[in-house]
Design a protein around this motif. Structure first.
Motif, PDB file in Angstrom:
ATOM      1  N   ASP A 134       3.270  27.925  -9.035  1.00  0.00           N
ATOM      2  CA  ASP A 134       1.894  27.440  -9.121  1.00  0.00           C
ATOM      3  C   ASP A 134       1.047  28.022  -7.988  1.00  0.00           C
ATOM      4  OD1 ASP A 134       2.219  25.777 -11.436  1.00  0.00           O
ATOM      5  OD2 ASP A 134       3.262  24.324 -10.174  1.00  0.00           O
ATOM      6  N   ARG A 135       1.533  27.971  -6.766  1.00  0.00           N
ATOM      7  CA  ARG A 135       0.801  28.542  -5.631  1.00  0.00           C
ATOM      8  C   ARG A 135       0.633  30.052  -5.808  1.00  0.00           C
ATOM      9  NH1 ARG A 135       3.688  24.616  -3.084  1.00  0.00           N
ATOM     10  NH2 ARG A 135       5.470  25.948  -2.677  1.00  0.00           N
ATOM     11  N   GLU A 138      -1.902  30.931  -8.620  1.00  0.00           N
ATOM     12  CA  GLU A 138      -3.254  30.659  -8.126  1.00  0.00           C
ATOM     13  C   GLU A 138      -3.714  31.780  -7.200  1.00  0.00           C
ATOM     14  OE1 GLU A 138      -5.732  26.935  -6.318  1.00  0.00           O
ATOM     15  OE2 GLU A 138      -3.706  27.231  -5.528  1.00  0.00           O
ATOM     16  N   ARG A 139      -2.849  32.203  -6.287  1.00  0.00           N
ATOM     17  CA  ARG A 139      -3.194  33.283  -5.343  1.00  0.00           C
ATOM     18  C   ARG A 139      -3.434  34.599  -6.070  1.00  0.00           C
ATOM     19  NH1 ARG A 139      -1.224  37.618  -2.672  1.00  0.00           N
ATOM     20  NH2 ARG A 139       0.852  37.518  -3.559  1.00  0.00           N
ATOM     21  N   ARG A 141      -4.123  35.167  -9.269  1.00  0.00           N
ATOM     22  CA  ARG A 141      -5.279  35.113 -10.174  1.00  0.00           C
ATOM     23  C   ARG A 141      -6.592  35.225  -9.415  1.00  0.00           C
ATOM     24  NH1 ARG A 141      -2.425  30.636 -14.151  1.00  0.00           N
ATOM     25  NH2 ARG A 141      -1.565  32.190 -15.592  1.00  0.00           N
ATOM     26  N   THR A 166      -2.749  20.856  -9.736  1.00  0.00           N
ATOM     27  CA  THR A 166      -2.286  22.102  -9.113  1.00  0.00           C
ATOM     28  C   THR A 166      -1.406  22.944 -10.039  1.00  0.00           C
ATOM     29  OG1 THR A 166      -0.438  20.897  -8.131  1.00  0.00           O
ATOM     30  CG2 THR A 166      -2.408  21.203  -6.753  1.00  0.00           C
ATOM     31  N   GLN A 168      -0.363  25.466 -12.743  1.00  0.00           N
ATOM     32  CA  GLN A 168      -0.992  26.648 -13.321  1.00  0.00           C
ATOM     33  C   GLN A 168      -0.393  26.900 -14.715  1.00  0.00           C
ATOM     34  OE1 GLN A 168      -3.318  29.052 -11.885  1.00  0.00           O
ATOM     35  NE2 GLN A 168      -3.708  27.279 -10.590  1.00  0.00           N
TER      36      GLN A 168
END
Length: 187
Positions: A134-135, A138-139, A141, A166, A168
């Motif tokens: 997920d982190r 997000e980074r 994208r 949170t 994704q």
């Protein structure tokens, strides 16, 4: 039941379903994945080294016409980094038992093959609970267009994965039976 408890229960059930599916074999799943990835030739692809009862994308990674990398956990609460991989490169054991290249360039993937415990047709996945993908999604994208394909056994599908803000979503999901059509609202 709290969201945390719902996720924990879903992880237990999904892990058991995945283990049973793994015992039955994955058939031509990696070849189907390679066909699905063919339009992405030339793009940096992240695969993964299967652990436990995960479906194995290795044949698709080998077939990819372009740079290939695998995820490396650099620390708790941090996004993944991706080290260049090629068949036969020296590997070492990383966190959670996944093999990672001993050395190589750090790459930012444009296409990611994402492992999971469970998925739903909205495109959400349930992982192991560390939030690494997920982190990372997000980074990535925020940097450039990314295509994230979940790779799983069809038995890992749930009617609805418990989600939080949170989480994704994936762009596609592929199983040993082929692509899963995605639909429904996303957060």
């Amino acid at each position: 039941m709290t969201l945390s408890a719902r996720k924990a229960e879903a992880r237990r059930a999904a892990g058991a379903a995945r283990a049973l599916a793994h015992e039955a074999g994955q058939g031509q799943a990696a070849e189907l994945l390679a066909d699905w990835l063919a339009p992405h030739r030339g793009r940096v692809l992240s695969g993964y080294m299967a652990i436990r009862s995960e479906i194995d994308p290795l044949a698709a990674m080998i077939a990819h016409d372009g740079p290939v990398c695998v995820p490396v956990i650099v620390g708790p609460g941090q996004p993944l980094r991706f080290r260049e991989w090629s068949p036969g490169c020296p590997m070492i054991e990383g966190p959670f038992g996944a093999r990672v290249p001993q050395e190589g360039a750090w790459l930012d993937p444009q296409v990611l093959i994402v492992p999971l415990l469970a998925f739903d047709r909205r495109g959400y996945r349930l992982g192991y609970g560390g939030g690494f993908y997920d982190r990372t999604l997000e980074r990535l994208r925020a940097l450039h267009p990314v295509t994230a394909v979940g790779f799983a056994f069809s038995a890992q599908e749930l009617p609805e994965v418990p989600i939080e803000p949170t989480d994704q979503p994936l762009d596609a999901i592929l199983t040993e039976r082929g692509p899963i059509p995605l639909c429904g609202p996303r957060i």
